[in-house]
Design an enzyme around this catalytic site. Structure first.
Site, PDB file in Angstrom:
ATOM      1  N   THR A   1      -8.368 -27.094  34.297  1.00  0.00           N
ATOM      2  CA  THR A   1      -8.724 -26.668  35.663  1.00  0.00           C
ATOM      3  C   THR A   1     -10.059 -25.931  35.644  1.00  0.00           C
ATOM      4  OG1 THR A   1      -6.396 -26.425  36.232  1.00  0.00           O
ATOM      5  CG2 THR A   1      -7.949 -25.234  37.629  1.00  0.00           C
ATOM      6  N   GLY A   2     -10.824 -26.093  36.706  1.00  0.00           N
ATOM      7  CA  GLY A   2     -12.062 -25.312  36.828  1.00  0.00           C
ATOM      8  C   GLY A   2     -13.252 -26.203  37.133  1.00  0.00           C
TER       9      GLY A   2
ATOM     10  N   THR B   1     -15.935 -26.838  35.291  1.00  0.00           N
ATOM     11  CA  THR B   1     -16.357 -27.718  34.184  1.00  0.00           C
ATOM     12  C   THR B   1     -15.408 -28.909  34.102  1.00  0.00           C
ATOM     13  OG1 THR B   1     -16.979 -25.660  33.074  1.00  0.00           O
ATOM     14  CG2 THR B   1     -17.164 -27.687  31.791  1.00  0.00           C
TER      15      THR B   1
ATOM     16  N   ASP C   1     -13.106 -19.080  30.028  1.00  0.00           N
ATOM     17  CA  ASP C   1     -13.937 -17.994  30.551  1.00  0.00           C
ATOM     18  C   ASP C   1     -14.689 -17.309  29.419  1.00  0.00           C
ATOM     19  OD1 ASP C   1     -13.130 -18.229  33.343  1.00  0.00           O
ATOM     20  OD2 ASP C   1     -11.158 -17.732  32.553  1.00  0.00           O
TER      21      ASP C   1
ATOM     22  N   LYS D   1      -8.728 -17.327  29.329  1.00  0.00           N
ATOM     23  CA  LYS D   1      -8.673 -18.318  30.392  1.00  0.00           C
ATOM     24  C   LYS D   1      -7.900 -17.734  31.576  1.00  0.00           C
ATOM     25  CE  LYS D   1      -7.652 -22.492  29.484  1.00  0.00           C
ATOM     26  NZ  LYS D   1      -8.645 -22.776  30.550  1.00  0.00           N
ATOM     27  N   GLY D   2      -8.050 -18.414  32.702  1.00  0.00           N
ATOM     28  CA  GLY D   2      -7.303 -17.993  33.881  1.00  0.00           C
ATOM     29  C   GLY D   2      -8.179 -17.570  35.041  1.00  0.00           C
TER      30      GLY D   2
ATOM     31  N   GLY E   1      -9.484 -19.371  37.017  1.00  0.00           N
ATOM     32  CA  GLY E   1      -9.082 -20.220  38.143  1.00  0.00           C
ATOM     33  C   GLY E   1      -7.602 -20.072  38.483  1.00  0.00           C
TER      34      GLY E   1
ATOM     35  N   GLU F   1      -1.850 -24.188  32.281  1.00  0.00           N
ATOM     36  CA  GLU F   1      -2.797 -24.568  31.210  1.00  0.00           C
ATOM     37  C   GLU F   1      -2.158 -24.355  29.837  1.00  0.00           C
ATOM     38  OE1 GLU F   1      -6.959 -23.694  33.613  1.00  0.00           O
ATOM     39  OE2 GLU F   1      -6.149 -22.135  32.331  1.00  0.00           O
TER      40      GLU F   1
ATOM     41  N   LYS G   1     -20.382 -18.785  27.546  1.00  0.00           N
ATOM     42  CA  LYS G   1     -18.971 -18.418  27.335  1.00  0.00           C
ATOM     43  C   LYS G   1     -18.676 -17.973  25.900  1.00  0.00           C
ATOM     44  CE  LYS G   1     -17.953 -20.038  31.540  1.00  0.00           C
ATOM     45  NZ  LYS G   1     -17.033 -21.111  31.811  1.00  0.00           N
TER      46      LYS G   1
END
Ligand code: 5RP
Length: 241
Positions: free
Chosen positions: A39-40, A42, A95, A105-106, A108, A114, A132
């Site tokens: 997700t996101g 990218t 992230d 991560k997270g 989003g 995930e 990152k």
């Protein structure tokens, strides 16, 4: 969330670097198989790219309603995680990522799904622009999906280890995840032992998922740089554990 604190100072925008790694990730998609999709922003570029080979894959397992909608709009069949036993590869952004492949991560709000999809995959390929890559995880406020009634208690627990937890909101309203839960964003942490940290925080009552991915860490990271895609390979050399 954005990464305004770590701008990419080059002729290439952060967006172009994301496009570069999203396209490079196609090399890791196994023809004839189902691909795990994160997700996101990218990953959105990866979804757009993988649509070009949709006739050569069986479909995708997705980590969020947003990615599912994008995949389906491009004609890619989406399977439930429950329908598959394992995936050859899971492709997702991050992230933050450190030099060992541990990630935060997270951003989003999709961290729980995930982690579930990543756990199904034999290889996690992280796609990210070079902003990152960090030495120590924690500059990006750590997302933690929580059961709402635990918010205050968890805030006190994070404060006791030097963190400052805030409920993620959109305007005045708490952001709800695809699972109907809330997100705490915890700033002020320096996560020097990501695996131990993930194991500990995961035990705290009310924590659904902590956004440290050290157990489901990346095996490969494709890092977008102005000099081209840099591949970080975290897999142990043959013969080593
Ligand atoms: C979503 C995530 C994303 O992978 C992370 O926030 C990176 O997003 P982007 O590619 O937009 O920078 O963990 O929950």
């Amino acid at each position: 969330m954005n990464h305004a604190t770590s701008p990419v100072t080059s002729a290439y925008s952060q967006d172009e670097l994301k496009t570069q790694v999203a396209r490079a990730a196609l090399a890791y998609v196994v023809p004839g198989e189902i691909v795990g999709v994160g997700t996101g922003s990218t990953v959105n570029k990866f979804i757009d790219a993988v649509a070009g080979m949709k006739d050569r894959i069986r479909g995708a397992v997705s980590s969020s309603q947003a990615s599912t909608a994008r995949l389906q709009a491009l004609g890619i069949k989406v399977f439930e995680a429950q329908e598959v036993d394992s995936l050859a590869v899971y492709i997702d952004g991050a992230d933050e990522i450190d030099a060992q492949g541990n990630m935060i991560k997270g951003g989003g709000a999709a961290l729980t799904r995930e982690k579930i999809v990543a756990a199904l995959a034999r290889c996690f390929v992280c796609i990210a622009d070079e902003s990152k890559l960090v030495q120590t995880l924690g500059k990006f406020a750590l997302p933690v999906e929580i059961i709402p009634m635990a918010a205050k208690q968890l805030g006190r627990q994070f404060a006791a280890i030097g963190g400052h937890a805030r409920v993620r909101t959109a305007g005045e309203v708490p952001v709800l995840t695809d699972n109907g839960q809330m997100i705490l964003d915890v700033s002020g942490l320096q996560i020097r032992e990501p695996r131990a940290f993930e194991l500990e925080i995961s035990q705290w009552p009310g924590v659904v998922t902590v956004g440290v991915f050290a157990i489901q860490k990346a095996q490969i990271c494709l890092l977008g740089t102005p000099r081209g895609v840099r591949t970080l390979d975290f897999r142990a050399p043959a013969g080593q554990p």
